[in-house]
Design an enzyme around this catalytic site. Structure first.
Site, short mmCIF file in Angstrom:
data_model
loop_
_atom_site.label_atom_id
_atom_site.label_comp_id
_atom_site.label_asym_id
_atom_site.label_seq_id
_atom_site.Cartn_x
_atom_site.Cartn_y
_atom_site.Cartn_z
N TYR A 33 -14.95 0.51 -7.34
CA TYR A 33 -16.24 1.18 -7.20
C TYR A 33 -17.08 1.02 -8.47
O TYR A 33 -18.24 1.41 -8.48
CB TYR A 33 -16.01 2.66 -6.87
CG TYR A 33 -15.21 2.83 -5.61
CD1 TYR A 33 -15.79 2.73 -4.35
CD2 TYR A 33 -13.82 3.05 -5.66
CE1 TYR A 33 -15.05 2.85 -3.19
CE2 TYR A 33 -13.07 3.17 -4.50
CZ TYR A 33 -13.68 3.07 -3.27
OH TYR A 33 -12.94 3.17 -2.12
N LYS A 50 -2.14 -1.59 -3.71
CA LYS A 50 -3.02 -0.42 -3.66
C LYS A 50 -2.17 0.85 -3.75
O LYS A 50 -1.22 0.98 -2.98
CB LYS A 50 -3.81 -0.43 -2.34
CG LYS A 50 -4.77 0.76 -2.19
CD LYS A 50 -5.46 0.72 -0.83
CE LYS A 50 -6.39 1.93 -0.69
NZ LYS A 50 -7.04 1.98 0.62
N SER A 86 -10.14 5.34 -5.01
CA SER A 86 -11.09 6.43 -5.26
C SER A 86 -10.58 7.43 -6.29
O SER A 86 -11.35 7.92 -7.13
CB SER A 86 -11.38 7.15 -3.94
OG SER A 86 -10.18 7.65 -3.36
N ARG A 141 -10.91 9.54 1.45
CA ARG A 141 -10.79 10.17 2.77
C ARG A 141 -11.95 11.13 3.01
O ARG A 141 -12.42 11.27 4.14
CB ARG A 141 -9.44 10.87 2.88
CG ARG A 141 -8.28 9.89 2.96
CD ARG A 141 -6.93 10.57 2.99
NE ARG A 141 -5.85 9.58 3.01
CZ ARG A 141 -4.58 9.89 2.87
NH1 ARG A 141 -4.19 11.14 2.73
NH2 ARG A 141 -3.65 8.94 2.89
N LYS A 192 0.86 -1.18 0.00
CA LYS A 192 0.00 0.00 0.00
C LYS A 192 0.90 1.23 0.00
O LYS A 192 1.67 1.46 0.94
CB LYS A 192 -0.91 0.01 1.23
CG LYS A 192 -1.85 1.21 1.27
CD LYS A 192 -2.75 1.16 2.49
CE LYS A 192 -3.68 2.36 2.54
NZ LYS A 192 -4.58 2.31 3.71
N LYS A 219 1.30 10.10 5.27
CA LYS A 219 1.41 8.80 5.93
C LYS A 219 2.68 8.07 5.47
O LYS A 219 2.75 6.84 5.46
CB LYS A 219 0.17 7.96 5.63
CG LYS A 219 -1.13 8.60 6.15
CD LYS A 219 -2.32 7.67 6.05
CE LYS A 219 -3.56 8.32 6.66
NZ LYS A 219 -4.73 7.40 6.71
#
Length: 343
Positions: free
Chosen positions: A330, A265, A291, A218, A208, A234
């Site tokens: 999605y 990811k 997303s 988010r 990731k 992060k």
């Protein structure tokens, strides 16, 4: 200048002509190597406590759903042939604190959602996220040190083990640690086994990356609001997008610790990592079309710059061709509806 006659009579002496197999739609179908099927897809869904379904502005077609709406959506997805859903909670900010205490509540929203889905659609596999970011007031995936400057690894893993066991108790089929802490797969496997949940599978977010593509998600779950920005850094735990060898190393460590799935990811910008992991491992390989990937296709199509359906389908085909067995996307419901309509 060549005479017209000479050009018309010119013939290459080719034993193989690949275009032969592209000449008609039926020949192209016979030669097609890669397919995206309903069985390859996991639909990510976002659950909220109450109120009417609420659109996510940066993700057209995606909604925050209350429990009743979530169950109905799962029933529809199952009828379409989607084998699994991944559930993410959008919590009221009042439930969030520095340590993500709500994640340890046996009646927290996502656990009630799992129970409701498994009761209504027992055949549908349910995946739950094992990470603290939906529950923390700072938006990070773990427990911060006293200065608030660093996510502590081992203390976070202890919390993740607690979360995974609670999720297994609720009936989840697959727990999916998305935190990128070191050693969490082995620790979660041991915790699940000790609690008697030897059949609960682990889908590890093995590679990731600290990606710019997560902003819309988010917003959807509220971790951006908690942090005050969609650009929450992060980098101390998610992977450097520049590092290929490190990604493979991390994934192999997760496999050794007992992961049943490995995951890359985001997906679209990391097809090379998907391919290398497919070659390196026999474990089921997942990829998350995140997303930002979804949003950019919608945005470009809205502006008339891309054909929406063709771009959507090509993006998924590329992920599958790179070697992914499973795609979290999605677009899952749309693809299932298209395949159904085709018969």
């Amino acid at each position: 200048m060549e005479s017209p006659n000479k050009i018309e009579n010119f013939k290459l002496d080719l034993p193989r002509r690949p275009r032969r197999m592209r000449r008609t739609a039926s020949l192209r179908g016979l030669a097609q190597e890669t397919f995206v099927r309903c069985e390859d897809l996991i639909a990510p869904l976002i659950v909220k406590e109450s109120g009417e379904k609420e659109p996510v502005g940066s993700m057209p077609g995606l909604f925050r759903l209350n429990l009743e709406e979530l169950v109905r959506e799962c029933e529809e997805l199952a009828k379409l042939g989607i084998p699994a859903v991944a559930i993410f909670p959008s919590l009221d900010p009042s439930l969030k604190d520095e340590k993500g205490t709500e994640a340890g509540n046996p009646e927290t929203l996502v656990l009630r959602a799992v129970r409701a889905i498994k009761k209504a659609v027992p055949s549908l596999s349910v995946v739950t996220d094992v990470a603290l970011d939906p529950y923390t007031s700072h938006g990070h995936d773990g427990v911060l040190n006293d200065e608030g400057s660093y996510v502590m690894n081992d203390e976070t893993v202890a919390r993740l083990c607690e979360m995974a066991v609670l999720q297994a108790e609720a009936g989840v089929d697959i727990v999916a640690p998305s935190d990128m802490m070191d050693g969490r797969i082995g620790a979660i496997r041991a915790a699940l086994d000790e609690a008697g949940y030897i059949d609960t599978a682990i889908m590890s977010y093995s590679a990731k990356f600290a990606s710019a593509y997560y902003g819309p998600f988010r917003e959807a779950v509220g971790s951006a609001k908690a942090a005050g920005t969609t650009l929450l850094g992060k980098e101390t735990y998610q992977m450097n997008p520049a590092n290929r060898r490190e990604a493979i190393m991390d994934a192999m460590m997760d496999e050794d610790e007992g992961a049943d799935f490995l995951m890359v990811k985001p997906a679209g910008a990391y097809l090379d990592i998907i391919r290398e992991l497919r070659d390196a491992s026999q474990v089921t390989l997942a990829a998350y079309q995140v997303s930002g990937e979804y949003a950019q296709i919608h945005a470009a199509a809205k502006l008339g710059w891309l054909d929406y359906e063709k771009t959507r389908d090509e993006s998924l085909l590329a992920i599958k061709r790179a070697g992914a067995d499973v795609i979290l996307t999605y677009f899952a419901k749309e693809i299932a509806q298209k395949l159904r309509d085709r018969g």
